[in-house]
Scaffold this motif. Structure first.
Motif, PDB file in Angstrom:
ATOM      1  N   ALA A 203       6.845  -0.045   5.078  1.00 16.34           N
ATOM      2  CA  ALA A 203       6.940  -1.061   6.066  1.00 16.34           C
ATOM      3  C   ALA A 203       7.864  -2.038   5.377  1.00 16.34           C
ATOM      4  O   ALA A 203       8.228  -3.135   6.570  1.00 16.34           O
ATOM      5  CB  ALA A 203       5.756  -1.329   6.755  1.00 16.34           C
ATOM      6  N   LEU A 204       7.688  -2.477   4.229  1.00 19.26           N
ATOM      7  CA  LEU A 204       8.628  -3.613   3.633  1.00 19.26           C
ATOM      8  C   LEU A 204      10.036  -3.152   3.866  1.00 19.26           C
ATOM      9  O   LEU A 204      10.889  -4.356   4.093  1.00 19.26           O
ATOM     10  CB  LEU A 204       8.108  -3.855   2.087  1.00 19.26           C
TER      11      LEU A 204
ATOM     12  N   THR B 255      -4.840  -8.572  -2.880  1.00 12.79           N
ATOM     13  CA  THR B 255      -3.903  -7.840  -2.024  1.00 12.79           C
ATOM     14  C   THR B 255      -3.967  -6.294  -2.086  1.00 12.79           C
ATOM     15  O   THR B 255      -3.783  -6.136  -3.196  1.00 12.79           O
ATOM     16  CB  THR B 255      -2.487  -8.544  -2.134  1.00 12.79           C
ATOM     17  N   TYR B 256      -3.904  -5.750  -1.101  1.00 12.75           N
ATOM     18  CA  TYR B 256      -3.926  -4.161  -0.956  1.00 12.75           C
ATOM     19  C   TYR B 256      -2.620  -3.601  -0.200  1.00 12.75           C
ATOM     20  O   TYR B 256      -2.795  -4.063   1.175  1.00 12.75           O
ATOM     21  CB  TYR B 256      -5.113  -3.611  -0.743  1.00 12.75           C
ATOM     22  N   LEU B 257      -1.873  -2.902  -0.930  1.00 13.66           N
ATOM     23  CA  LEU B 257      -0.638  -2.242  -0.086  1.00 13.66           C
ATOM     24  C   LEU B 257      -0.670  -0.811  -0.323  1.00 13.66           C
ATOM     25  O   LEU B 257      -0.551  -0.237  -1.450  1.00 13.66           O
ATOM     26  CB  LEU B 257       0.713  -2.905  -0.581  1.00 13.66           C
ATOM     27  N   ASN B 258      -1.084  -0.074   0.665  1.00 10.01           N
ATOM     28  CA  ASN B 258      -0.867   1.438   0.567  1.00 10.01           C
ATOM     29  C   ASN B 258       0.461   1.855   0.792  1.00 10.01           C
ATOM     30  O   ASN B 258       1.505   1.020   0.865  1.00 10.01           O
ATOM     31  CB  ASN B 258      -1.941   2.099   1.519  1.00 10.01           C
TER      32      ASN B 258
ATOM     33  N   ILE C 269      -1.550  -1.895  -5.495  1.00 12.00           N
ATOM     34  CA  ILE C 269      -0.323  -1.303  -4.580  1.00 12.00           C
ATOM     35  C   ILE C 269       0.079  -0.068  -5.029  1.00 12.00           C
ATOM     36  O   ILE C 269      -0.293   0.375  -6.191  1.00 12.00           O
ATOM     37  CB  ILE C 269       0.999  -2.120  -4.996  1.00 12.00           C
ATOM     38  N   ASP C 270       0.182   0.867  -3.875  1.00 15.51           N
ATOM     39  CA  ASP C 270       0.555   2.081  -4.044  1.00 15.51           C
ATOM     40  C   ASP C 270       1.855   2.293  -4.904  1.00 15.51           C
ATOM     41  O   ASP C 270       2.913   1.537  -4.697  1.00 15.51           O
ATOM     42  CB  ASP C 270       0.810   2.744  -2.621  1.00 15.51           C
TER      43      ASP C 270
ATOM     44  N   ALA D  98      -3.242  -7.627  -7.034  1.00 13.50           N
ATOM     45  CA  ALA D  98      -2.998  -6.764  -5.995  1.00 13.50           C
ATOM     46  C   ALA D  98      -3.300  -5.494  -6.498  1.00 13.50           C
ATOM     47  O   ALA D  98      -3.125  -5.291  -7.669  1.00 13.50           O
ATOM     48  CB  ALA D  98      -1.633  -6.948  -5.659  1.00 13.50           C
TER      49      ALA D  98
ATOM     50  N   LEU E 161       2.139   2.988   3.191  1.00 12.01           N
ATOM     51  CA  LEU E 161       2.406   2.918   4.555  1.00 12.01           C
ATOM     52  C   LEU E 161       2.914   1.308   4.546  1.00 12.01           C
ATOM     53  O   LEU E 161       4.034   1.133   4.919  1.00 12.01           O
ATOM     54  CB  LEU E 161       1.652   3.076   5.834  1.00 12.01           C
ATOM     55  N   ASP E 162       2.236   0.508   3.665  1.00 13.48           N
ATOM     56  CA  ASP E 162       2.614  -0.965   3.677  1.00 13.48           C
ATOM     57  C   ASP E 162       3.778  -0.993   2.996  1.00 13.48           C
ATOM     58  O   ASP E 162       4.779  -1.688   3.249  1.00 13.48           O
ATOM     59  CB  ASP E 162       1.489  -1.778   2.963  1.00 13.48           C
ATOM     60  N   VAL E 163       3.796  -0.348   1.633  1.00 13.52           N
ATOM     61  CA  VAL E 163       4.911  -0.427   0.770  1.00 13.52           C
ATOM     62  C   VAL E 163       6.227   0.036   1.743  1.00 13.52           C
ATOM     63  O   VAL E 163       7.494  -0.625   1.812  1.00 13.52           O
ATOM     64  CB  VAL E 163       4.788   0.335  -0.109  1.00 13.52           C
TER      65      VAL E 163
END
Length: 130
Positions: free
Chosen positions: A16-17, A7-10, A109-110, A107, A12-14
């Motif tokens: 958006a949570l 799983t990759y969270l940049n 994650i940023d 994962a 923007l993904d973080v």
């Protein structure tokens, strides 16, 4: 061989949570309580200074949580005070999560905003209990 899924969270993904303050506080407080019960492995932070002429360094943090999370992680955060001159935040980094039973990566994650969340939460939790 079994396939590995990562799983990759940049950043923007973080973002958006949209974690609420209560969610952040609860997660950090649970982590601190687990540490107090000896359910974690938290190793001392290390510093890497790649260039003594540049005002910055990397913090390397390592740890693992047993059940129910069962994850090991390494967070590398660059702390460069002059980054504002380039339009960047002073702290940028990544969190790598891995399975502690077999070393499989889980994962990436940023870690920049996560660091901000954790720092603020630890301060609030400390004030709550002191």
């Amino acid at each position: 061989m079994s396939p590995l899924y990562l799983t990759y969270l940049n950043a923007l993904d973080v973002a958006a949570l949209a974690l609420s303050d209560d969610e952040i506080l609860a997660a950090v407080e649970q982590g601190l309580a687990a540490q107090g019960r000896g359910e974690t492995v938290i190793e001392p932070r290390m510093h890497l200074v790649p260039d003594k002429t540049v005002p910055g360094h990397f913090n390397v943090l390592r740890g693992a949580f047993r059940a129910p999370i069962n994850l090991a992680g390494v967070k590398v955060i660059g702390d460069y005070v002059d980054n504002y001159k380039q339009g960047l935040p002073s702290e940028l980094g990544l969190l790598l999560l891995m399975d502690p039973a077999n070393g499989a990566p889980k994962a990436i994650i940023d870690g920049s905003h996560l660091t901000d969340m954790r720092t603020g939460a630890v301060t609030a939790i400390g004030a709550k209990h002191l």
